[in-house]
Design an enzyme around this catalytic site. Structure first.
Site: not given
Ligand code: TA6
Length: 296
Positions: A54, A79, A84, A156, A200, A261
């Site tokens: 994070r 996601q 990563r 990111h 966002d 990003e």
């Molecule tokens: O880059 C923005 C995003 O897609 C947000 O929507 C939020 O979900 C962020 O990434 C962080 O995602 P994560 O999977 O690291 O919690």
């Protein structure tokens, strides 16, 4: 100048500049310029490989967000994909000036489940270059197999800032964007982006001559130059979303961070067998505010 490899990370030091890269995720977790930290890292970030970091600069591949098309090979991936969440191999130093080191990732570095979900032969070569006055991160994606595959890429980047309520992002006016909070597409009409709630948005096809600037009370904090990365996500979780992320600490940390990003996330990139794809971001600090509103 030194490049030091530890079990879990690599540290580059060059005078008052340094960069620390975790082998897990090849995630940069610190970049110091003039002994000042420029990236935001949650104090609750997991650095033991138990989950994506994070903060710093996590790497997003082969999917940004979650794939919505259940027939797509990336549908079952977590996601932001597996880059990563995988341990990369440190490949060593490739240049003295600027000091450049490389990390590699291939199917052999993925767990069995991920290899089955995304069964392609590929090589990622990630280069990190520490300049006197900037940080450059470059990626090369090679399709080493016989089957074409599609992917997204995104750096990111979590920037460290004094106060989000004094922060502006320059040179995104008139850009098409997709607002992930309201699921709506619209043209950004704010001359500069300011922040007073969760934010966002995915800005699409931003001319690469546009330098995205993060400005604090009229002073340029960061300049972002992009190569082959047409899109840029701007994200601040604000209060409620920060409270909902267990690894986001301190909870008022949203005041001191902003994600800008660069990526190719608005569409999938198709990479045919034996082809390569390259992209990079260059982050520098200071300088003049440069309004480039009329470059489309
Ligand atoms: O880059 C923005 C995003 O897609 C947000 O929507 C939020 O979900 C962020 O990434 C962080 O995602 P994560 O999977 O690291 O919690």
């Amino acid at each position: 100048m030194s490049v030091e490899e530890f079990d879990d990370k690599v540290l580059i030091v060059n005078g008052s500049s340094s960069v620390t890269i975790l082998k897990f995720g090849a995630s940069i977790i610190s970049w110091k310029l003039n002994n000042e930290e420029r990236l935001w890292l949650s104090s609750g970030a997991k650095l033991d490989g138990s989950k994506a970091v994070r903060g710093g600069i996590p790497l997003v591949f082969p999917i940004f967000g979650k794939q919505k098309d259940e027939k797509h090979p990336t549908f079952k991936l977590a996601q932001h994909g597996f880059a990563r969440n995988s341990t990369w191999e440190f490949l060593g130093q490739t240049s003295e000036s600027p000091i450049t080191i490389q990390f590699g990732l291939g199917p052999e570095n993925l767990n069995k489940e991920t290899q089955e979900i995304w069964p392609y032969d590929f090589t990622l070569i990630y280069s990190v270059s520490l300049h006197e006055d900037k940080l450059v991160t470059q990626i090369e994606v090679e399709n080493t197999g016989t089957q074409a595959f599609e992917f997204n890429w995104l750096f990111h980047t979590y920037y460290k800032i004094p106060d989000i309520t004094d922060t502006l992002v320059n040179n995104l006016v008139d850009q098409q964007c997709f607002d992930q909070l309201v699921n709506q597409q619209y043209v950004e009409k704010a001359p500069v982006i300011s922040f007073h709630e969760e934010f966002d948005r995915v800005y699409k096809n931003v001319n690469q001559d546009k330098i995205l600037q993060i400005v604090d009370k009229g002073k340029v904090l960061y300049n972002l130059k992009r190569t082959n990365l047409p899109d840029s996500v701007v994200w601040n979780p604000w209060i409620k979303k920060s409270e909902g992320m267990a690894d986001f600490e301190p909870k008022d940390g949203y005041l001191n961070m902003l994600c800008v990003e660069p990526g190719h996330v608005n569409s999938m990139i198709l990479l045919n067998s034996k082809d390569k794809w390259n992209a990079s971001q260059e982050i520098s600090t200071g300088g003049e505010i440069k309004v480039q509103a009329n470059i489309y």
